[in-house]
Enzyme design. Structure first.
Site, PDB file in Angstrom:
ATOM      1  N   ARG A  47       0.902  -0.847  -0.004  1.00  0.00           N
ATOM      2  CA  ARG A  47       0.252  -0.160  -0.181  1.00  0.00           C
ATOM      3  C   ARG A  47       0.907   1.404   0.392  1.00  0.00           C
ATOM      4  O   ARG A  47       0.859   2.345  -1.051  1.00  0.00           O
ATOM      5  CB  ARG A  47      -0.986  -0.037   0.620  1.00  0.00           C
ATOM      6  N   HIS A  61       0.604   4.322  -2.913  1.00  0.00           N
ATOM      7  CA  HIS A  61       0.089   5.514  -2.369  1.00  0.00           C
ATOM      8  C   HIS A  61       1.463   6.089  -2.933  1.00  0.00           C
ATOM      9  O   HIS A  61       1.146   8.238  -2.908  1.00  0.00           O
ATOM     10  CB  HIS A  61       0.128   5.489  -1.204  1.00  0.00           C
ATOM     11  N   VAL A 113       1.193   9.524  -6.587  1.00  0.00           N
ATOM     12  CA  VAL A 113       1.441  10.594  -6.276  1.00  0.00           C
ATOM     13  C   VAL A 113       2.994  11.081  -6.872  1.00  0.00           C
ATOM     14  O   VAL A 113       3.392  10.939  -6.080  1.00  0.00           O
ATOM     15  CB  VAL A 113       0.479  10.892  -4.477  1.00  0.00           C
ATOM     16  N   SER A 138       8.203   9.996  -1.811  1.00  0.00           N
ATOM     17  CA  SER A 138       7.795  11.690  -1.178  1.00  0.00           C
ATOM     18  C   SER A 138       6.645  10.675   0.009  1.00  0.00           C
ATOM     19  O   SER A 138       6.375  11.879   1.062  1.00  0.00           O
ATOM     20  CB  SER A 138       6.710  12.213  -2.077  1.00  0.00           C
ATOM     21  N   ASN A 144      -4.420   9.154   4.218  1.00  0.00           N
ATOM     22  CA  ASN A 144      -2.968   8.548   4.485  1.00  0.00           C
ATOM     23  C   ASN A 144      -2.188   8.275   6.483  1.00  0.00           C
ATOM     24  O   ASN A 144      -2.403   7.454   6.342  1.00  0.00           O
ATOM     25  CB  ASN A 144      -1.576   9.289   3.934  1.00  0.00           C
ATOM     26  N   PRO A 147      -7.225   6.926  -5.800  1.00  0.00           N
ATOM     27  CA  PRO A 147      -8.376   6.394  -5.922  1.00  0.00           C
ATOM     28  C   PRO A 147     -10.029   6.582  -4.512  1.00  0.00           C
ATOM     29  O   PRO A 147      -8.586   6.299  -3.600  1.00  0.00           O
ATOM     30  CB  PRO A 147      -8.584   5.116  -6.145  1.00  0.00           C
ATOM     31  N   HIS A 153      -6.768  -5.342  -2.438  1.00  0.00           N
ATOM     32  CA  HIS A 153      -7.355  -6.301  -1.406  1.00  0.00           C
ATOM     33  C   HIS A 153      -7.861  -7.271  -1.038  1.00  0.00           C
ATOM     34  O   HIS A 153      -7.848  -7.678  -0.151  1.00  0.00           O
ATOM     35  CB  HIS A 153      -8.857  -5.405  -2.001  1.00  0.00           C
TER      36      HIS A 153
END
Length: 265
Positions: free
Chosen positions: A2, A6, A10, A16, A35, A104, A134
């Site tokens: 994850r 994430h 971005v 980052s 987050n 999303p 998931h």
């Protein structure tokens, strides 16, 4: 996994998401609403980086560490391995207000999900396959309370949800505990294609998960994943390679510490 996802959505795969806020008025990605108190593993990444810097300073970027750990963590819980190509460059910018428009959302429909993935060069198939991430992990009960208790504002349970499953969820996630946790699929802790079987049997949790079956392409790939789990494991690896190659929007260098921009190589 994850953290890597994430990170890449971005500003590209640039590490980052790992940066701490040094200015109280400017929050970094890790402290964005989507987050904060949700992402895990920052301390472990820092430990890995410290070990690598001792062994081979200035060689492995923080972004590469995220890609490698995502692959190895998946394998550890039953997934297949895939080649991780190295050479990602860490970024210097990290802004919380960029997260919401880039990731999303759990309430997104199929069209919106496709659009969000397209922003980073991923297609509808990639979106459907990567949603299989998931297969592992947990989610706050509140993330699906609307489906469970107030579907479309009508104070009813989503009629598309399996009734027995809905009663199980209500027992484990009463309205008084929105911050309780629920496994994202029936074999939580094992990476497999059960996530898609859950969707096909009306046992999906998040609105964005259920949305996959609102399009024929989503139905097609869900059925394929259930019929041939090994094919799904292979396709997942290929999609992760593609996602892991999203370029940095603002390449900076190799950070010596993943939580800070300085010093760098």
């Amino acid at each position: 996994m994850r953290l890597h996802f994430h990170d890449c959505f971005v500003r590209g795969c640039d590490g980052s998401v790992l940066l701490n806020s040094t200015d109280p008025d400017v929050l970094t990605e890790r402290f964005a609403l989507l987050n904060n108190n949700s992402l895990r593993g920052f301390e472990q990444i820092d430990e890995i980086k410290m070990e690598l810097e001792c062994a081979c300073p200035g060689v492995v970027s923080c972004a590469d560490i995220l890609a490698l750990v995502a692959r190895d963590a998946t394998v550890k819980v039953g997934g297949w391995s895939w080649p991780v190509f190295l050479g990602r460059i860490d970024g210097t910018g990290s802004f919380a207000d960029e997260v919401n428009g880039s990731l999303p959302d759990r309430r997104d429909n199929f069209t919106k999900l496709v659009e969000t993935f397209a922003q980073v060069g991923l297609d509808a198939k990639d979106m459907i396959i990567l949603s299989g991430g998931h297969s592992i992990g947990q989610v706050h009960c509140g993330a699906f309370f609307e489906r469970l208790y107030n579907f479309e504002g009508q104070n009813i349970t989503d009629p598309s949800m399996d009734p027995e499953f809905a009663e199980l969820l209500k027992a484990q996630c009463p309205q008084t505990t929105p911050f309780g946790f629920m496994a994202l699929d029936a074999t939580n802790g094992t990476f497999d294609s059960t996530y898609y079987l859950d969707l096909l049997t009306n046992k999906g949790l998040l609105p964005s998960d259920v949305a996959l079956l609102s399009d024929p392409l989503g139905v097609e790939y869900a059925i394929k994943a259930v019929q041939d789990p090994n094919a799904f494991l292979f396709e997942f690896g290929m999609a992760m390679i593609k996602m892991g190659n999203i370029p940095s929007a603002d390449p900076y260098g190799w950070r010596k510490h993943c939580a800070f921009t300085e010093p760098k190589y």
